[in-house]
Design a protein around this motif. Structure first.
Motif, PDB file in Angstrom:
ATOM      1  N   TRP A  47      11.206   4.019  -7.575  1.00  0.00           N
ATOM      2  CA  TRP A  47      11.209   3.242  -6.328  1.00  0.00           C
ATOM      3  C   TRP A  47      12.630   2.804  -5.993  1.00  0.00           C
ATOM      4  CZ3 TRP A  47       6.577  -0.553  -7.600  1.00  0.00           C
ATOM      5  CH2 TRP A  47       5.382   0.170  -7.545  1.00  0.00           C
ATOM      6  N   LYS A  66      12.160   0.011   3.462  1.00  0.00           N
ATOM      7  CA  LYS A  66      11.507   0.446   4.697  1.00  0.00           C
ATOM      8  C   LYS A  66      12.492   0.562   5.854  1.00  0.00           C
ATOM      9  CE  LYS A  66       6.891  -1.431   3.780  1.00  0.00           C
ATOM     10  NZ  LYS A  66       5.774  -2.245   4.313  1.00  0.00           N
ATOM     11  N   ILE A  82      -0.322   3.538  -3.099  1.00  0.00           N
ATOM     12  CA  ILE A  82      -1.246   4.662  -2.867  1.00  0.00           C
ATOM     13  C   ILE A  82      -0.783   5.938  -3.572  1.00  0.00           C
ATOM     14  CG2 ILE A  82      -2.257   6.182  -1.129  1.00  0.00           C
ATOM     15  CD1 ILE A  82      -3.555   3.405  -1.352  1.00  0.00           C
ATOM     16  N   SER A 128       0.816  -1.219   0.000  1.00  0.00           N
ATOM     17  CA  SER A 128       0.000   0.000   0.000  1.00  0.00           C
ATOM     18  C   SER A 128       0.844   1.262   0.000  1.00  0.00           C
ATOM     19  CB  SER A 128      -0.946   0.002   1.207  1.00  0.00           C
ATOM     20  OG  SER A 128      -1.887  -1.038   1.102  1.00  0.00           O
ATOM     21  N   ASP A 129       1.964   1.270   0.745  1.00  0.00           N
ATOM     22  CA  ASP A 129       2.763   2.490   0.821  1.00  0.00           C
ATOM     23  C   ASP A 129       3.399   2.828  -0.523  1.00  0.00           C
ATOM     24  OD1 ASP A 129       4.349   0.232   1.004  1.00  0.00           O
ATOM     25  OD2 ASP A 129       5.745   1.082   2.466  1.00  0.00           O
ATOM     26  N   LEU A 130       3.622   1.836  -1.368  1.00  0.00           N
ATOM     27  CA  LEU A 130       4.124   2.098  -2.711  1.00  0.00           C
ATOM     28  C   LEU A 130       3.002   2.449  -3.680  1.00  0.00           C
ATOM     29  CD1 LEU A 130       6.728  -0.798  -3.182  1.00  0.00           C
ATOM     30  CD2 LEU A 130       7.236   1.623  -2.826  1.00  0.00           C
ATOM     31  N   ALA A 156       2.148  -6.077   8.047  1.00  0.00           N
ATOM     32  CA  ALA A 156       2.091  -5.022   9.062  1.00  0.00           C
ATOM     33  C   ALA A 156       2.379  -5.590  10.447  1.00  0.00           C
ATOM     34  CB  ALA A 156       0.718  -4.346   9.045  1.00  0.00           C
TER      35      ALA A 156
END
Length: 294
Positions: free
Chosen positions: A292, A243, A109, A105-107, A224
């Motif tokens: 990225w 991360k 969104i 999701s962090d990539l 998570a």
């Protein structure tokens, strides 16, 4: 196929997609009784049950899933035809369903946000789950998958990126237990691993081969939870390098190795691959992935 039959198929498609009669009725702008009548008429016409009825809604049978796949493709093709007829062939609008493995999701969104800003007529649905979404059943337009290249014959598969992972510890864990100097020290440490024995992640397979089972003392099923446990000092664990690399609270126990990398793939169904909105999103996604730092 008559117009009446298409109306019934389109109704069944929305029921299969949304799972409820009321949801389908709202999307189609008809009364819920009309939805039920269409479903009953179509099942009678086909001589088979398309849905299992239960208190929570309607669940497609195998025949219902097959119908969903046909209706999804037909609906997309009608939409393209309508746009061309109206002179809107360059318009990117309507619903776009993107699925991805849990933990991206962090990539994703920021990619989705930029895409919706560029194309405000798009309604985005971003679905994450441990299961593989069926593109041939119309469950999504675009899927981001990890691991071995998908081999379904009707899918278009393209490489996206490679996710590097390293073995890390929190500073709190290191202060309390020290750090291993090599694999020989693993039996003296605690590890964070997956509870899914069939996990395809290469670093999970490596951990199962290198660490005594009793030393994998915290297990979970979602990324998570792995990350929270790692930061909470419950043990040594794997984390995506991007991360961890600039996090002062984490210590690199073992740097990323090629055998721990997970390739990411873009998967689309051949029937929808060339649609304007899918092509527009793929262009946006590939451009974003160039930045990225994985």
């Amino acid at each position: 196929m008559t117009i009446d039959t298409w109306d019934e198929i389109r109704t069944a498609y929305q029921v299969a997609r949304l799972g409820t009669v009321s949801g389908a009725a709202e999307v189609l702008g008809v009364h819920h009784a009309t939805v039920i009548r269409h479903i009953d008429a179509l099942e009678k016409r086909l001589g088979t049950k398309l849905f299992q009825r239960h208190a929570r809604g309607y669940t497609p049978t195998e025949a219902g899933h097959d119908l969903l796949a046909v209706a999804q493709t037909t609906d997309e093709q009608f939409a393209q035809l309508s746009s061309r007829i109206k002179g809107l062939g360059e318009t990117v609008s309507g619903e776009l369903v993107v699925t991805a493995i849990v933990g991206l999701s962090d990539l994703m969104i920021p990619v989705l946000a930029r895409f919706q800003t560029a194309y405000p007529g798009i309604l985005l649905r971003f679905l994450t789950d441990t299961r593989v979404f069926r593109l041939d059943y119309g469950e999504a337009h675009v899927a981001i998958r990890a691991g071995a290249a998908p081999e379904e014959p009707d899918n278009v598969v393209q490489p996206l990126a490679r996710m590097r992972a390293g073995l890390y510890a929190s500073r709190g864990y290191a202060a309390a237990h020290g750090l291993p100097q090599s694999e020989a020290d693993f039996p003296a440490h605690r590890f964070i691993g997956t509870d899914a024995a069939d996990s395809r992640a290469p670093f999970h397979r490596w951990m199962r081969a290198q660490v005594p089972p009793e030393r994998i003392s915290f297990r979970a099923t979602e990324p998570a939870a792995f990350e929270a446990a790692l930061r909470g000092g419950l043990g040594l664990g794997f984390l995506a390098a991007y991360k961890a690399q600039n996090d002062p609270d984490l210590i690199e126990v073992m740097p990323p190795r090629p055998e721990w990398e997970a390739p990411l793939w873009i998967v689309t169904h051949v029937d929808l691959h060339r649609t304007r909105k899918v092509q527009a999103f793929l262009t946006s996604l590939k451009e974003a992935a160039k930045g990225w730092n994985l």
